[in-house]
Motif scaffolding. Structure first.
Motif, PDB file in Angstrom:
ATOM      1  N   LEU A 223      -6.173   0.477  -3.883  1.00 52.37           N
ATOM      2  CA  LEU A 223      -4.988  -0.255  -3.451  1.00 52.37           C
ATOM      3  C   LEU A 223      -4.044   0.650  -2.669  1.00 52.37           C
ATOM      4  CD1 LEU A 223      -6.209  -2.277  -5.453  1.00 52.37           C
ATOM      5  CD2 LEU A 223      -3.888  -2.786  -6.242  1.00 52.37           C
ATOM      6  N   ARG A 224      -3.972   1.920  -3.068  1.00 53.67           N
ATOM      7  CA  ARG A 224      -3.139   2.871  -2.330  1.00 53.67           C
ATOM      8  C   ARG A 224      -3.783   3.274  -1.011  1.00 53.67           C
ATOM      9  NH1 ARG A 224      -1.383   7.261  -7.029  1.00 53.67           N
ATOM     10  NH2 ARG A 224      -0.138   5.823  -8.315  1.00 53.67           N
ATOM     11  N   ASP A 225      -5.083   3.479  -1.040  1.00 50.88           N
ATOM     12  CA  ASP A 225      -5.827   3.900   0.147  1.00 50.88           C
ATOM     13  C   ASP A 225      -7.004   2.960   0.342  1.00 50.88           C
ATOM     14  OD1 ASP A 225      -7.207   5.073   2.175  1.00 50.88           O
ATOM     15  OD2 ASP A 225      -7.471   7.024   1.219  1.00 50.88           O
ATOM     16  N   ALA A 253      -1.552 -10.523   6.933  1.00 51.31           N
ATOM     17  CA  ALA A 253      -2.345 -11.521   6.216  1.00 51.31           C
ATOM     18  C   ALA A 253      -1.665 -11.903   4.905  1.00 51.31           C
ATOM     19  CB  ALA A 253      -3.749 -10.979   5.955  1.00 51.31           C
ATOM     20  N   ALA A 254      -1.144 -10.907   4.195  1.00 49.42           N
ATOM     21  CA  ALA A 254      -0.442 -11.178   2.930  1.00 49.42           C
ATOM     22  C   ALA A 254       0.843 -11.965   3.192  1.00 49.42           C
ATOM     23  CB  ALA A 254      -0.125  -9.867   2.220  1.00 49.42           C
ATOM     24  N   TYR A 255       1.613 -11.533   4.174  1.00 50.26           N
ATOM     25  CA  TYR A 255       2.891 -12.185   4.485  1.00 50.26           C
ATOM     26  C   TYR A 255       2.676 -13.650   4.876  1.00 50.26           C
ATOM     27  CZ  TYR A 255       7.351 -13.146   6.769  1.00 50.26           C
ATOM     28  OH  TYR A 255       8.553 -13.702   7.129  1.00 50.26           O
ATOM     29  N   LYS A 266      13.563 -15.740  -1.587  1.00 49.44           N
ATOM     30  CA  LYS A 266      13.483 -14.840  -2.741  1.00 49.44           C
ATOM     31  C   LYS A 266      12.055 -14.709  -3.250  1.00 49.44           C
ATOM     32  CE  LYS A 266      15.349 -13.793  -7.303  1.00 49.44           C
ATOM     33  NZ  LYS A 266      14.017 -13.379  -7.786  1.00 49.44           N
ATOM     34  N   HIS A 267      11.356 -15.845  -3.354  1.00 48.50           N
ATOM     35  CA  HIS A 267       9.979 -15.797  -3.834  1.00 48.50           C
ATOM     36  C   HIS A 267       9.100 -14.989  -2.870  1.00 48.50           C
ATOM     37  CE1 HIS A 267      11.346 -19.529  -5.995  1.00 48.50           C
ATOM     38  NE2 HIS A 267      10.825 -18.808  -6.968  1.00 48.50           N
ATOM     39  N   LEU A 268       9.334 -15.174  -1.582  1.00 47.84           N
ATOM     40  CA  LEU A 268       8.563 -14.429  -0.591  1.00 47.84           C
ATOM     41  C   LEU A 268       8.856 -12.934  -0.688  1.00 47.84           C
ATOM     42  CD1 LEU A 268       6.638 -14.362   1.813  1.00 47.84           C
ATOM     43  CD2 LEU A 268       8.581 -14.934   3.301  1.00 47.84           C
ATOM     44  N   PHE A 269      10.136 -12.583  -0.823  1.00 49.13           N
ATOM     45  CA  PHE A 269      10.508 -11.174  -0.981  1.00 49.13           C
ATOM     46  C   PHE A 269       9.844 -10.561  -2.202  1.00 49.13           C
ATOM     47  CE2 PHE A 269      14.740 -11.894   1.349  1.00 49.13           C
ATOM     48  CZ  PHE A 269      14.193 -11.491   2.550  1.00 49.13           C
ATOM     49  N   ASP A 270       9.890 -11.285  -3.302  1.00 50.94           N
ATOM     50  CA  ASP A 270       9.332 -10.750  -4.543  1.00 50.94           C
ATOM     51  C   ASP A 270       7.854 -10.424  -4.391  1.00 50.94           C
ATOM     52  OD1 ASP A 270      11.759 -10.917  -5.805  1.00 50.94           O
ATOM     53  OD2 ASP A 270      11.335 -12.812  -6.833  1.00 50.94           O
ATOM     54  N   LYS A 271       7.104 -11.318  -3.763  1.00 52.08           N
ATOM     55  CA  LYS A 271       5.673 -11.076  -3.594  1.00 52.08           C
ATOM     56  C   LYS A 271       5.399  -9.927  -2.620  1.00 52.08           C
ATOM     57  CE  LYS A 271       2.996 -12.752  -5.480  1.00 52.08           C
ATOM     58  NZ  LYS A 271       2.479 -12.518  -6.839  1.00 52.08           N
ATOM     59  N   MET A 272       6.194  -9.821  -1.564  1.00 53.83           N
ATOM     60  CA  MET A 272       5.962  -8.750  -0.608  1.00 53.83           C
ATOM     61  C   MET A 272       6.386  -7.395  -1.173  1.00 53.83           C
ATOM     62  SD  MET A 272       4.315 -10.308   1.565  1.00 53.83           S
ATOM     63  CE  MET A 272       3.947  -8.800   2.457  1.00 53.83           C
ATOM     64  N   LYS A 273       7.404  -7.367  -2.000  1.00 53.77           N
ATOM     65  CA  LYS A 273       7.770  -6.122  -2.672  1.00 53.77           C
ATOM     66  C   LYS A 273       6.630  -5.670  -3.581  1.00 53.77           C
ATOM     67  CE  LYS A 273      12.722  -7.133  -2.609  1.00 53.77           C
ATOM     68  NZ  LYS A 273      13.886  -7.573  -3.405  1.00 53.77           N
ATOM     69  N   GLU A 274       5.992  -6.639  -4.228  1.00 54.15           N
ATOM     70  CA  GLU A 274       4.832  -6.333  -5.072  1.00 54.15           C
ATOM     71  C   GLU A 274       3.689  -5.792  -4.221  1.00 54.15           C
ATOM     72  OE1 GLU A 274       2.015  -9.378  -7.228  1.00 54.15           O
ATOM     73  OE2 GLU A 274       3.815  -9.111  -8.432  1.00 54.15           O
ATOM     74  N   PHE A 275       3.490  -6.365  -3.053  1.00 54.77           N
ATOM     75  CA  PHE A 275       2.453  -5.900  -2.134  1.00 54.77           C
ATOM     76  C   PHE A 275       2.659  -4.427  -1.785  1.00 54.77           C
ATOM     77  CE2 PHE A 275       1.340  -4.929   2.270  1.00 54.77           C
ATOM     78  CZ  PHE A 275       0.011  -5.293   2.344  1.00 54.77           C
ATOM     79  N   TRP A 276       3.908  -4.033  -1.545  1.00 51.32           N
ATOM     80  CA  TRP A 276       4.203  -2.675  -1.113  1.00 51.32           C
ATOM     81  C   TRP A 276       4.127  -1.658  -2.245  1.00 51.32           C
ATOM     82  CZ3 TRP A 276       3.816  -1.117   3.570  1.00 51.32           C
ATOM     83  CH2 TRP A 276       4.097  -1.973   4.640  1.00 51.32           C
ATOM     84  N   THR A 277       4.052  -2.107  -3.490  1.00 50.12           N
ATOM     85  CA  THR A 277       4.004  -1.183  -4.627  1.00 50.12           C
ATOM     86  C   THR A 277       2.933  -0.127  -4.436  1.00 50.12           C
ATOM     87  OG1 THR A 277       4.782  -2.896  -6.140  1.00 50.12           O
ATOM     88  CG2 THR A 277       3.666  -1.011  -7.129  1.00 50.12           C
ATOM     89  N   TYR A 278       1.768  -0.535  -3.994  1.00 50.22           N
ATOM     90  CA  TYR A 278       0.663   0.391  -3.779  1.00 50.22           C
ATOM     91  C   TYR A 278       0.504   0.760  -2.303  1.00 50.22           C
ATOM     92  CZ  TYR A 278      -0.614  -1.104  -8.487  1.00 50.22           C
ATOM     93  OH  TYR A 278      -0.593  -1.377  -9.824  1.00 50.22           O
TER      94      TYR A 278
END
Length: 320
Positions: A223-225, A253-255, A266-278
């Motif tokens: 997920l990181r690489d 694609a995720a966005y 807000k829901h969109l932000f929350d999911k994209m913040k989760e995407f960026w975690t890794y």
């Protein structure tokens, strides 16, 4: 050599698996995030939305995963999954999170080999599906894992995935390769190694120590690489200059996926913040852009920040 992508709750869903395979490749099979059979009792079709054929690229091998401690419920869910066309199901007795372990599920089951035996007696009764198990060294200690392995060895499992930490460790510290080796050698089934493969050097070290293991599961490392699986599998190295472009394609694609199914920023932000975690690890080593993303309160502000991350002057950092 076979590579699997570990399931991450809320993240490695169908769109993620499809996009990962299309853009990066290198993975042989994708484990879907678990469905908790105890929480739902009956296999409601809504629970299997992520597994529906129309949501998954036909050429991908997807393996559903179930969590629970009731063998009868598990069997009902496994049968429903088989009816959808899946021939294999994975039982999760490795999840380390307290909200799971405190209910004697996930790695919370590992101190109770008798409960695991009772579970498998029911789960395997008349089953025609292949069953694999994902576990840890134990909840507290290796001794627990050894007792569980003695039980698993008595059942016709297709394989056992072993993460080289205890449940109590969660994801802290390092994997215990000495304890993994003890548990691996005690297992009569095919073993998949899981834990702390973040680089090609990590993989080389682990595969050299366990030359008989031919199956490996990648989690946070992939997920990181996301370029790592293809590098390990096919020795396919992507030029650094192209990596930013491919990560942007993955992000878009995720966005677009979440924008199409979620209402409200807000829901969109929350999911994209989760995407960026890794995903941000190799792009934003100092955390500057991630801090900006977390402070965003509008779509336009978020996209402005993301455009900075994908600016042509930014580079993919191979080492951290």
């Amino acid at each position: 050599m076979k590579l699997s992508l570990a399931p991450i709750q809320g993240l490695t869903l169908a769109y993620y698996r499809n996009s990962f395979a299309h853009i990066f490749g290198g993975i042989d099979d994708y484990y879907a995030p678990f469905i908790d059979t105890n929480e739902h009792k009956n296999p409601n079709p809504k629970l299997f939305k992520d597994l529906l054929p129309q949501h998954n690229t036909p050429t991908l091998k997807v393996i559903p995963q179930l969590l629970g401690n009731n063998g009868v419920h598990f069997r009902h869910f496994a049968n429903a999954i088989k009816d959808m066309g899946y021939s294999e199901v994975n039982w999760n007795i490795g999840c380390p999170f307290p909200m799971v372990t405190n209910k004697k599920k996930g790695s919370g089951l590992l101190p109770y080999p008798d409960l695991i035996k009772n579970f498998l007696d029911e789960a395997c009764k008349g089953s025609t599906s292949d069953l694999t198990v994902k576990m840890r060294l134990g909840l507290h200690s290796l001794e627990e894992g050894i007792k569980v392995m003695d039980v698993l060895n008595d059942y016709p499992l297709k394989g056992v995935i072993i993460h080289g930490r205890t449940g109590k460790q969660m994801y802290t510290g390092s994997v215990d390769l000495d304890s993994f080796e003890v548990l691996y050698k005690a297992c009569k089934h095919e073993v998949t190694y899981n834990g702390d493969i973040f680089t090609a050097e990590d993989f080389t070290k682990i595969s050299a120590r366990f030359p008989d293991i031919t199956r490996f599961m990648l989690g946070r490392g992939a997920l990181r690489d996301p370029f790592l699986p293809a590098l390990l599998k096919n020795n396919k190295a992507i030029p650094t200059a192209q990596k930013i472009t491919l990560i942007k394609e993955f992000h878009d694609a995720a966005y677009n996926h979440y924008k199409s199914i979620l209402s409200g920023e807000k829901h969109l932000f929350d999911k994209m913040k989760e995407f960026w975690t890794y995903t941000a690890v190799h792009l934003d080593s100092d955390g500057k852009f991630i801090k900006k993303i977390r402070k965003c309160h509008s779509i336009s502000a978020y996209l402005d920040c993301v455009n900075q991350i994908f600016d042509a002057s930014n580079v993919w950092k191979e080492t951290l």
